[in-house]
Motif scaffolding. Structure first.
Motif, PDB file in Angstrom:
ATOM      1  N   LYS A  93       0.829  -1.206   0.000  1.00  0.00           N
ATOM      2  CA  LYS A  93       0.000   0.000   0.000  1.00  0.00           C
ATOM      3  C   LYS A  93       0.866   1.260   0.000  1.00  0.00           C
ATOM      4  O   LYS A  93       0.607   2.219  -0.737  1.00  0.00           O
ATOM      5  CB  LYS A  93      -0.937   0.003   1.209  1.00  0.00           C
ATOM      6  CG  LYS A  93      -1.799   1.250   1.334  1.00  0.00           C
ATOM      7  CD  LYS A  93      -2.671   1.186   2.568  1.00  0.00           C
ATOM      8  CE  LYS A  93      -3.593   2.391   2.672  1.00  0.00           C
ATOM      9  NZ  LYS A  93      -2.821   3.656   2.856  1.00  0.00           N
ATOM     10  N   ALA A  94       1.904   1.255   0.841  1.00  0.00           N
ATOM     11  CA  ALA A  94       2.783   2.419   0.898  1.00  0.00           C
ATOM     12  C   ALA A  94       3.456   2.649  -0.457  1.00  0.00           C
ATOM     13  O   ALA A  94       3.544   3.793  -0.937  1.00  0.00           O
ATOM     14  CB  ALA A  94       3.827   2.224   1.993  1.00  0.00           C
ATOM     15  N   ALA A  95       3.922   1.570  -1.088  1.00  0.00           N
ATOM     16  CA  ALA A  95       4.555   1.702  -2.399  1.00  0.00           C
ATOM     17  C   ALA A  95       3.556   2.196  -3.438  1.00  0.00           C
ATOM     18  O   ALA A  95       3.866   3.088  -4.244  1.00  0.00           O
ATOM     19  CB  ALA A  95       5.139   0.353  -2.826  1.00  0.00           C
ATOM     20  N   ARG A  96       2.352   1.618  -3.438  1.00  0.00           N
ATOM     21  CA  ARG A  96       1.322   2.037  -4.393  1.00  0.00           C
ATOM     22  C   ARG A  96       1.028   3.527  -4.288  1.00  0.00           C
ATOM     23  O   ARG A  96       0.845   4.224  -5.284  1.00  0.00           O
ATOM     24  CB  ARG A  96       0.036   1.237  -4.148  1.00  0.00           C
ATOM     25  CG  ARG A  96      -1.106   1.542  -5.106  1.00  0.00           C
ATOM     26  CD  ARG A  96      -2.439   1.076  -4.545  1.00  0.00           C
ATOM     27  NE  ARG A  96      -2.795   1.810  -3.325  1.00  0.00           N
ATOM     28  CZ  ARG A  96      -3.855   1.528  -2.568  1.00  0.00           C
ATOM     29  NH1 ARG A  96      -4.648   0.512  -2.891  1.00  0.00           N
ATOM     30  NH2 ARG A  96      -4.108   2.242  -1.486  1.00  0.00           N
ATOM     31  N   ASP A  97       0.997   4.033  -3.054  1.00  0.00           N
ATOM     32  CA  ASP A  97       0.621   5.425  -2.822  1.00  0.00           C
ATOM     33  C   ASP A  97       1.814   6.377  -2.799  1.00  0.00           C
ATOM     34  O   ASP A  97       1.646   7.588  -2.616  1.00  0.00           O
ATOM     35  CB  ASP A  97      -0.144   5.534  -1.502  1.00  0.00           C
ATOM     36  CG  ASP A  97      -1.439   4.736  -1.515  1.00  0.00           C
ATOM     37  OD1 ASP A  97      -1.920   4.393  -2.615  1.00  0.00           O
ATOM     38  OD2 ASP A  97      -1.969   4.455  -0.419  1.00  0.00           O
ATOM     39  N   GLY A  98       3.031   5.842  -2.957  1.00  0.00           N
ATOM     40  CA  GLY A  98       4.215   6.685  -2.946  1.00  0.00           C
ATOM     41  C   GLY A  98       4.530   7.280  -1.589  1.00  0.00           C
ATOM     42  O   GLY A  98       5.047   8.389  -1.480  1.00  0.00           O
ATOM     43  N   LYS A  99       4.223   6.508  -0.527  1.00  0.00           N
ATOM     44  CA  LYS A  99       4.426   6.997   0.837  1.00  0.00           C
ATOM     45  C   LYS A  99       5.338   6.059   1.613  1.00  0.00           C
ATOM     46  O   LYS A  99       5.605   4.934   1.190  1.00  0.00           O
ATOM     47  CB  LYS A  99       3.069   7.121   1.557  1.00  0.00           C
ATOM     48  CG  LYS A  99       2.113   8.106   0.902  1.00  0.00           C
ATOM     49  CD  LYS A  99       0.798   8.162   1.657  1.00  0.00           C
ATOM     50  CE  LYS A  99      -0.159   9.164   1.024  1.00  0.00           C
ATOM     51  NZ  LYS A  99      -1.464   9.204   1.744  1.00  0.00           N
ATOM     52  N   ALA A 100       5.806   6.533   2.760  1.00  0.00           N
ATOM     53  CA  ALA A 100       6.573   5.678   3.656  1.00  0.00           C
ATOM     54  C   ALA A 100       5.627   4.739   4.397  1.00  0.00           C
ATOM     55  O   ALA A 100       4.493   5.107   4.723  1.00  0.00           O
ATOM     56  CB  ALA A 100       7.365   6.529   4.647  1.00  0.00           C
TER      57      ALA A 100
END
Length: 312
Positions: free
Chosen positions: A194-201
């Motif tokens: 999820k973090a990778a998909r959303d470009g977040k940590a």
């Protein structure tokens, strides 16, 4: 508490950059069927239900555009719907990988549906995300989490069809129990994805070792949640708060209970205006829990919730 740390970095995408179509397609290409919805969910439903129950197909998930198959969606409802009785909604498998959410619902249907059918109207959707069940996945094939899409004009067919099924009953829902699990893979796979998909940590939190409930910030009803925890305590371990008094980063409201703003998050528990709403979270990876125990904990919650509703 689970000590498992996430992989760094997630193997798809560029850290800090949200996924586009190419990354989502790559993610989908890596998913594999691991079990059968037809054999493990549909066949038991069609093999026979208690006399007061009827099986209805409320829609079909069709992912032909992605080169995937289609899935018939089933619900079980009271055969003799009495408008003078309260209405109880039970949902499972919103996250298909959370096994006891599905199998616990099926077990409760077999063992308990008939015992309660005279006192309440029952509607059970045991597996809202069948592709997720087969691929042991949190998302649907579009890399969407159905449990964040229970909102008008939902882009997730799983959520939209479930909401339409509930609305089609044309009745006020008095009680909604949504069956879930929190697993070690939330930290090792699904959270990092999820973090990778959303470009977040990735915001890592230890996985609680035990059962807990998620109430609704807008409809907390602490006495209701307390009664459910008391009932499940005899079945399985209740999760304890961490050193900061939290479970998965949320402040503990009472033993075994946290609250989320379910409507603003688009959670399944917010699809109705039910007075009594709770989301179960079973921990199947605990060394002290078995699959049978997890299923039993799910069913014990549903039964205790109905009993609380009728006492009130």
């Amino acid at each position: 508490m689970s000590p498992q740390q996430p992989p760094h970095p997630y193997p798809i995408g560029t850290p800090g950059t949200p996924w586009g179509a190419a990354e989502k397609a790559l993610w989908l290409s890596r998913q594999r069927l691991q079990r059968s919805y037809a054999e493990e969910v549909v066949a038991p439903l069609k093999a026979g239900l208690p006399a007061p129950a009827e099986l209805i197909q409320y829609g079909t998930l069709d992912y032909a555009r992605l080169g995937l198959g289609s899935y018939p969606l089933y619900a079980v409802r009271s055969r003799r719907w009495n408008p003078d009785l309260p209405v109880v909604l039970v949902t499972g498998g919103v996250h298909g990988y959370e096994t006891s959410g599905v199998q616990g619902a099926l077990q409760w249907l077999r063992q308990e549906f008939g015992r309660h059918a005279a006192a309440v109207n029952l509607l059970v959707l045991p597996c809202i995300s069948p592709w997720g069940y087969e691929t042991v996945n949190r998302w649907n094939p579009d890399a969407l989490d159905p449990n964040r899409q229970f909102r008008p004009d939902s882009p997730a067919a799983e959520s939209a069809l479930a909401m339409a099924c509930v609305a089609a009953q044309g009745a006020r829902i008095d009680l909604h129990v949504d069956l879930h699990e929190t697993t070690d893979t939330d930290n090792s796979e699904f959270g990092p994805a999820k973090a990778a998909r959303d470009g977040k940590a990735f915001d890592w939190h230890a996985i609680p070792d035990g059962f807990y409930l998620v109430g609704d910030t807008e409809r907390p009803v602490p006495d209701f949640q307390r009664a459910l925890i008391a009932a499940v305590r005899s079945v399985t371990r209740i999760a304890e708060a961490d050193g900061q008094g939290r479970l998965i980063g949320e402040p503990l409201q009472q033993p075994g209970v946290i609250n989320y703003p379910q409507r603003s998050l688009g959670l399944c528990g917010a699809m109705t205006a039910a007075r009594f709403v709770t989301t179960t979270e079973v921990y199947p990876d605990s060394p002290t829990a078995s699959p049978a125990q997890c299923n039993e904990a799910q069913g014990a919650t549903v039964t205790a919730a109905i009993e609380f509703l009728l006492r009130g």
